[in-house]
Design a protein around this motif. Structure first.
Motif, PDB file in Angstrom:
ATOM      1  N   ASP A 135       0.379  -0.848   0.314  1.00  0.00           N
ATOM      2  CA  ASP A 135       0.197   0.046   0.092  1.00  0.00           C
ATOM      3  C   ASP A 135       0.396   0.907  -0.134  1.00  0.00           C
ATOM      4  O   ASP A 135       0.453   2.021  -0.616  1.00  0.00           O
ATOM      5  CB  ASP A 135      -1.161   0.308   1.181  1.00  0.00           C
ATOM      6  CG  ASP A 135      -1.995  -1.229   1.218  1.00  0.00           C
ATOM      7  OD1 ASP A 135      -2.318  -0.986   0.349  1.00  0.00           O
ATOM      8  OD2 ASP A 135      -2.982  -1.473   1.919  1.00  0.00           O
ATOM      9  N   ALA A 164       1.498   2.112  -2.929  1.00  0.00           N
ATOM     10  CA  ALA A 164       0.815   2.837  -4.632  1.00  0.00           C
ATOM     11  C   ALA A 164       0.817   4.129  -3.812  1.00  0.00           C
ATOM     12  O   ALA A 164       0.196   4.568  -4.712  1.00  0.00           O
ATOM     13  CB  ALA A 164      -0.664   2.153  -4.065  1.00  0.00           C
ATOM     14  N   LYS A 219      -1.862   1.273  -7.903  1.00  0.00           N
ATOM     15  CA  LYS A 219      -1.458   0.213  -8.138  1.00  0.00           C
ATOM     16  C   LYS A 219      -1.038   0.571  -9.880  1.00  0.00           C
ATOM     17  O   LYS A 219       0.021  -0.112  -9.990  1.00  0.00           O
ATOM     18  CB  LYS A 219      -1.588  -1.099  -8.470  1.00  0.00           C
ATOM     19  CG  LYS A 219      -2.700  -0.837  -6.793  1.00  0.00           C
ATOM     20  CD  LYS A 219      -3.882  -2.627  -7.295  1.00  0.00           C
ATOM     21  CE  LYS A 219      -3.987  -2.972  -5.832  1.00  0.00           C
ATOM     22  NZ  LYS A 219      -5.517  -3.637  -5.765  1.00  0.00           N
ATOM     23  N   SER A 260      -5.571   2.116  -5.660  1.00  0.00           N
ATOM     24  CA  SER A 260      -5.629   0.739  -4.544  1.00  0.00           C
ATOM     25  C   SER A 260      -6.236   1.156  -3.137  1.00  0.00           C
ATOM     26  O   SER A 260      -7.320   1.849  -3.393  1.00  0.00           O
ATOM     27  CB  SER A 260      -4.249   1.362  -3.608  1.00  0.00           C
ATOM     28  OG  SER A 260      -4.139   2.053  -3.101  1.00  0.00           O
TER      29      SER A 260
END
Length: 355
Positions: free
Chosen positions: A115, A118, A153, A147
């Motif tokens: 995460d 991203a 992403k 994300s």
């Protein structure tokens, strides 16, 4: 010295004659080609004429300086200026590639770091959008996969110049060196212990141009439609509007799901596909021409980095040119010009050295 410039002066005069002919604009593609070449020659012609004028001034000042010390001092100042113009002109005369002057499609992909990667990809997207805004370029997000925490992403954005840019100022000219792995060091929002983590995102710079021909046979395309996924408004997740296009001979794939219309998604995917095919062809040609012209990094392994963004120190470091700055917050707000210029200068030095 600069004998080639006389040929360019003649060519420029012919281009101006063509541009003044109303019939030229009946063919928009040809008119754009002529206008682009004229724009490319303009700074060369201006620098060459300035160099010639300074040469005449220098000769006159030297003659007068034989009897008047004031003119001798002026001659020295003129010579310094003329040498600076000569250096600028030398740089302008360096052969340009077929992609110079192109628009681009930037692809930003999250890599190692989950995460946090991203989120960093989202930071890079904002940085490029702000930089484009400062340069008065047009941007258009073609495809994005968000994300869960609001980052990306994967995202593809088209960057276009308005009108015909002068040489060296087009999106590809300025952004071509952004391709590679960008590493970030900071405390992630998901980190409760306040520890600094390292993650990475990858950037690909794909030329979008009509000047390079790419043969795309419709029979070589495999087109699939599927249901969109991720956040969105009506029609997302409810209709088969997303499009995936595979170029069978090369295996290159492009997909798009951002638009509600299958036709719009298909057009966006084709733009991305064409840009990827052009980039692949140019990369192949560059590799054959010289091993020194390295390809863009195609993975997002954080060990193969071109740049590091260190948040605790507010520091940016480009590992190719050695450029460092301690205004990372401003860079991420679009103040990219100094780091980009360091790459442009290094590339120009390599070209002049014949690498």
């Amino acid at each position: 010295m600069f004998e080639r410039c006389e040929e360019l002066v003649v060519e420029n005069a012919d281009l101006e004659k063509q541009l003044g002919d109303p019939t030229l604009h009946a063919d928009p593609k040809l008119a754009r080609k002529v206008g682009k070449r004229h724009a490319a020659l303009r700074p060369i012609i201006e620098a060459y004429r300035e160099w010639l004028t300074l040469g005449e001034d220098l000769e006159a000042a030297r003659e007068l300086g034989e009897t008047d010390p004031a003119f001798a001092a002026e001659a020295e100042a003129i010579e310094v200026t003329r040498n600076e113009v000569a250096e600028k002109l030398t740089g302008l005369l360096v052969p340009r590639g077929p992609l110079d002057g192109s628009d681009v499609i930037l692809e930003i992909k999250a890599g190692e770091g989950g995460d946090e990667s991203a989120l960093f990809a989202g930071d890079l997207l904002r940085m490029y959008l702000r930089y484009a805004e400062k340069r008065n370029w047009k941007t258009e997000v073609l495809e994005s996969v968000e994300s869960d925490l609001g980052g990306y992403k994967d995202v593809a954005v088209a960057v276009k110049a308005k009108g015909v840019p002068v040489p060296g100022e087009a999106p590809f000219d300025r952004l071509q060196f952004e391709g590679g792995v960008h590493r970030v060091q900071r405390v992630p929002v998901t980190e409760s212990q306040g520890r600094i983590h390292t993650s990475a995102a990858g950037v690909l710079v794909l030329p979008e141009t009509e000047d390079v021909e790419v043969e795309i046979d419709p029979n070589d395309l495999r087109i699939a439609v599927y249901r969109s996924s991720g956040p969105g408004g009506q029609s997302v997740n409810t209709t088969d509007s997303a499009v995936r296009i595979t170029h069978i001979p090369t295996g290159v794939v492009a997909s798009c799901q951002n638009e509600k219309s299958q036709l719009q998604n298909r057009e966006a995917a084709m733009r991305i596909l064409r840009a990827r095919l052009i980039a692949a062809e140019e990369e192949k040609a560059a590799a054959e021409a010289s091993d020194a012209r390295k390809a863009q990094v195609r993975t997002v392994d954080r060990s193969e980095r071109i740049r590091t963004y260190n948040f605790p120190e507010n520091r940016l470091a480009d590992h190719r040119t050695g450029f460092k700055s301690y205004n990372l917050d401003a860079v991420l707000d679009g103040e990219l010009e100094p780091v980009i210029q360091s790459c442009v200068d290094a590339d120009m030095a390599a070209r002049l050295a014949g690498e």
